[in-house]
Write a protein that holds these residues in place. Structure first.
Motif, PDB file in Angstrom:
ATOM      1  N   VAL A  16      -3.226  21.396 -13.822  1.00 24.29           N
ATOM      2  CA  VAL A  16      -2.388  21.675 -12.498  1.00 24.29           C
ATOM      3  C   VAL A  16      -0.931  22.221 -12.889  1.00 24.29           C
ATOM      4  N   LYS A  17      -0.456  23.208 -12.288  1.00 18.08           N
ATOM      5  CA  LYS A  17       0.951  23.549 -12.386  1.00 18.08           C
ATOM      6  C   LYS A  17       1.807  23.338 -11.141  1.00 18.08           C
ATOM      7  N   TYR A  18       2.492  22.183 -11.332  1.00 24.79           N
ATOM      8  CA  TYR A  18       2.847  21.171 -12.174  1.00 24.79           C
ATOM      9  C   TYR A  18       2.629  19.889 -11.526  1.00 24.79           C
ATOM     10  N   ARG A  19       2.535  19.679 -10.529  1.00 21.57           N
ATOM     11  CA  ARG A  19       2.004  18.500  -9.685  1.00 21.57           C
ATOM     12  C   ARG A  19       1.176  18.783  -8.616  1.00 21.57           C
ATOM     13  N   PHE A  20       0.344  17.865  -8.216  1.00 24.51           N
ATOM     14  CA  PHE A  20      -0.545  17.932  -7.001  1.00 24.51           C
ATOM     15  C   PHE A  20       0.397  17.087  -5.901  1.00 24.51           C
ATOM     16  N   SER A  21       0.213  17.834  -4.566  1.00 23.84           N
ATOM     17  CA  SER A  21       0.747  17.249  -3.330  1.00 23.84           C
ATOM     18  C   SER A  21      -0.172  17.104  -2.457  1.00 23.84           C
ATOM     19  N   ILE A  22      -0.249  16.056  -1.796  1.00 23.10           N
ATOM     20  CA  ILE A  22      -1.607  15.943  -1.037  1.00 23.10           C
ATOM     21  C   ILE A  22      -0.753  16.114   0.586  1.00 23.10           C
ATOM     22  N   ASP A  23      -1.407  16.999   1.154  1.00 29.37           N
ATOM     23  CA  ASP A  23      -1.222  17.351   2.746  1.00 29.37           C
ATOM     24  C   ASP A  23      -1.793  16.230   3.545  1.00 29.37           C
ATOM     25  N   MET A  24      -1.092  15.510   4.164  1.00 31.14           N
ATOM     26  CA  MET A  24      -1.656  14.287   4.806  1.00 31.14           C
ATOM     27  C   MET A  24      -2.135  14.639   6.212  1.00 31.14           C
ATOM     28  N   ALA A  25      -1.803  15.818   6.755  1.00 35.44           N
ATOM     29  CA  ALA A  25      -2.438  16.390   7.821  1.00 35.44           C
ATOM     30  C   ALA A  25      -4.085  16.411   7.672  1.00 35.44           C
ATOM     31  N   SER A  26      -4.444  16.367   6.355  1.00 36.83           N
ATOM     32  CA  SER A  26      -5.781  16.366   6.225  1.00 36.83           C
ATOM     33  C   SER A  26      -6.592  15.103   6.703  1.00 36.83           C
ATOM     34  N   LEU A  27      -5.624  14.093   6.722  1.00 38.15           N
ATOM     35  CA  LEU A  27      -6.397  12.788   7.044  1.00 38.15           C
ATOM     36  C   LEU A  27      -6.682  12.779   8.477  1.00 38.15           C
ATOM     37  N   LYS A  28      -6.082  13.515   9.203  1.00 36.56           N
ATOM     38  CA  LYS A  28      -6.323  13.502  10.891  1.00 36.56           C
ATOM     39  C   LYS A  28      -7.850  13.960  11.107  1.00 36.56           C
ATOM     40  N   ALA A  29      -8.639  14.747  10.105  1.00 36.07           N
ATOM     41  CA  ALA A  29      -9.815  14.906  10.214  1.00 36.07           C
ATOM     42  C   ALA A  29     -10.997  13.746   9.926  1.00 36.07           C
ATOM     43  N   TYR A  40       1.022  -1.088  -0.052  1.00 38.73           N
ATOM     44  CA  TYR A  40      -0.051  -0.232  -0.059  1.00 38.73           C
ATOM     45  C   TYR A  40       0.802   1.258   0.272  1.00 38.73           C
ATOM     46  N   GLY A  41       0.386   2.127  -0.742  1.00 39.25           N
ATOM     47  CA  GLY A  41       1.083   3.387  -1.116  1.00 39.25           C
ATOM     48  C   GLY A  41       1.058   4.472  -0.186  1.00 39.25           C
ATOM     49  N   GLY A  42       1.350   5.749  -0.604  1.00 39.00           N
ATOM     50  CA  GLY A  42       1.616   6.858   0.271  1.00 39.00           C
ATOM     51  C   GLY A  42       0.391   7.693   0.635  1.00 39.00           C
ATOM     52  N   TYR A  43      -0.749   7.438   0.075  1.00 40.45           N
ATOM     53  CA  TYR A  43      -2.121   8.192   0.245  1.00 40.45           C
ATOM     54  C   TYR A  43      -2.534   7.422   1.776  1.00 40.45           C
ATOM     55  N   SER A  44      -1.798   7.570   2.796  1.00 36.40           N
ATOM     56  CA  SER A  44      -1.822   7.091   4.189  1.00 36.40           C
ATOM     57  C   SER A  44      -1.050   8.071   5.157  1.00 36.40           C
ATOM     58  N   ASP A  45      -1.114   7.723   6.227  1.00 33.49           N
ATOM     59  CA  ASP A  45      -0.424   8.597   7.355  1.00 33.49           C
ATOM     60  C   ASP A  45       0.750   7.879   7.919  1.00 33.49           C
ATOM     61  N   SER A  46       0.895   6.501   7.269  1.00 29.37           N
ATOM     62  CA  SER A  46       2.203   6.100   7.921  1.00 29.37           C
ATOM     63  C   SER A  46       2.690   5.030   6.971  1.00 29.37           C
ATOM     64  N   VAL A  47       3.838   4.636   6.896  1.00 31.25           N
ATOM     65  CA  VAL A  47       4.470   3.838   6.200  1.00 31.25           C
ATOM     66  C   VAL A  47       5.834   2.902   6.966  1.00 31.25           C
ATOM     67  N   VAL A  48       5.782   1.691   6.334  1.00 29.32           N
ATOM     68  CA  VAL A  48       7.211   1.031   6.997  1.00 29.32           C
ATOM     69  C   VAL A  48       8.136   0.313   6.041  1.00 29.32           C
ATOM     70  N   VAL A  49       9.287   0.853   5.715  1.00 33.70           N
ATOM     71  CA  VAL A  49      10.113   0.517   4.829  1.00 33.70           C
ATOM     72  C   VAL A  49      11.302   0.011   5.161  1.00 33.70           C
ATOM     73  N   ASP A  50      12.046  -0.910   4.360  1.00 30.01           N
ATOM     74  CA  ASP A  50      13.362  -1.392   4.686  1.00 30.01           C
ATOM     75  C   ASP A  50      14.306  -0.080   4.366  1.00 30.01           C
ATOM     76  N   GLU A  51      15.213  -0.012   5.372  1.00 32.49           N
ATOM     77  CA  GLU A  51      15.955   1.306   5.637  1.00 32.49           C
ATOM     78  C   GLU A  51      16.751   1.301   4.029  1.00 32.49           C
ATOM     79  N   ARG A  52      17.155   0.192   3.351  1.00 34.59           N
ATOM     80  CA  ARG A  52      17.773   0.475   2.220  1.00 34.59           C
ATOM     81  C   ARG A  52      17.104   1.144   1.181  1.00 34.59           C
ATOM     82  N   PHE A  53      15.746   1.262   1.006  1.00 34.54           N
ATOM     83  CA  PHE A  53      14.826   2.161   0.400  1.00 34.54           C
ATOM     84  C   PHE A  53      14.217   3.395   0.907  1.00 34.54           C
ATOM     85  N   VAL A  54      14.927   3.806   2.048  1.00 31.42           N
ATOM     86  CA  VAL A  54      14.351   5.114   2.507  1.00 31.42           C
ATOM     87  C   VAL A  54      15.534   6.220   2.256  1.00 31.42           C
TER      88      VAL A  54
END
Length: 351
Positions: free
Chosen positions: A337-350, A129-143
């Motif tokens: 859009v100029k030029y990318r959308f960026s989602i503010d994940m603080a909105s998930l807290k609502a 599952y990707g980044g449309y989320s409030d948290s993620v766990v990833v192997d250090e090699r890919f951070v």
């Protein structure tokens, strides 16, 4: 396992809905990240709507592979990150680490590469599952380390749009004294302009829209060519060392091959649905080359982020709340859009 808030789609025609997903507890080599911003890539839309026949979407789908956030927990064996660090995750979250591709830092081509979402997840037995989320766990090699001086909303798209345009420029030796063309001024193209200019190249933007000239110059272009104007195109014949083609719509690639100097290269990062008809003579006369490029490896992505930190480069973004992702997808289809959308994940807290 722990629960994380997210937004997912249940089918190819469903709208995004709030949901709860399970993330694994960090293993000794894992980094847990509170996601602060996640960029929207056009591939997110394709995946959400299962538009890639070779990569059918498994539902529910949580897209997002342009992730920036703050480290909240690290495994006992993690050495490169500590709690509180700024971190990023791009298109990859795992690979076998032993194949020739991994050994040469091209993890994106590993036969066992695991993409950030909609890929088999060995930890859960489901899919990633990707980044449309409030948290993620990833192997250090890919951070990845995110420079602290960058605006985080604008830094998120660097994890895909940034590395996609950076990698071919570095491979083709873009530097001071080179003449570089960028075809298309969208999410990818605008990053190409910023990088070409920062690397010292004479930068020319090709666009079908005269209205984009002012913005292209603002982003760093030295010149702007309206590609539908044959006279303007002819003035640049045989003069480019490198051209980055970021257009995903059907267009005439041969017109740009004609603009390359001897031994020049044209690299495709846009992916139109129909194959391009290519003139062999356009390549043969002048030893010209045509290539493609897929994101970049982890080491190269970190190099790109460090360069962005040194030069203050981020994507131009429109920040949106998670609740407006469906609207953003519809606007993305219209290039509104100029030029990318960026989602503010603080909105998930609502939620």
């Amino acid at each position: 396992m722990f629960n994380a808030k997210a937004y997912s789609v249940a089918s190819a025609t469903s709208p995004f809905e709030p949901t709860t997903i399970q993330r694994r507890d960090p293993t000794p080599h894992d980094v847990q990240i509170e996601i602060l911003f996640c960029g929207i890539c056009h591939s997110d839309l394709h995946a959400a709507r299962s538009e890639w026949s070779g990569m059918p979407t498994v539902y529910p789908c949580v897209p997002g592979h342009e992730i920036v956030g703050r480290v909240t927990k690290v495994g006992s064996a993690v050495t490169r990150f500590k709690t509180g660090d700024l971190a990023g995750v791009g298109c990859l979250v795992d690979s076998d680490g032993t194949c020739p591709e991994c050994q040469t830092h091209h993890e994106q081509f590993c036969p066992s590469a695991v993409f950030t979402y909609n890929a088999p997840d060995k930890h859960t037995g489901k899919v990633t599952y990707g980044g449309y989320s409030d948290s993620v766990v990833v192997d250090e090699r890919f951070v990845l380390r995110v420079p602290s001086n960058l605006d985080l909303a604008g830094a998120a798209p660097l994890l895909c749009a940034g590395i996609t345009t950076w990698s071919p420029m570095r491979r083709q030796g873009v530097t001071q004294g080179k003449k570089v063309g960028v075809v298309g001024l969208g999410g990818l193209g605008h990053m190409g302009v910023k990088f070409a200019r920062a690397l010292g190249a004479h930068t020319v933007v090709f666009t079908t829209s005269p209205a984009k000239k002012e913005d292209a110059l603002r982003l760093g272009a030295h010149e702007v060519v309206v590609s539908r104007n044959a006279n303007e195109m002819a003035k640049h014949a045989g003069s480019f060392d490198f051209i980055l083609d970021a257009v995903s719509a059907e267009h005439d690639v041969n017109a740009y091959l004609h603009l390359l100097r001897r031994d020049g290269n044209l690299t495709l990062v846009g992916a139109p649905e129909k194959p391009h008809p290519i003139s062999a003579f356009g390549l043969i006369f002048g030893n010209k080359s045509l290539s493609g490029s897929l994101i970049g490896g982890i080491r190269e992505t970190q190099e790109m982020l460090d360069f962005c930190g040194e030069h203050g480069i981020t994507a131009d973004v429109e920040v949106i709340p998670m609740q407006k992702v469906d609207e953003a997808y519809e606007r993305l289809l219209k290039s509104d859009v100029k030029y990318r959308f960026s989602i503010d994940m603080a909105s998930l807290k609502a939620e």
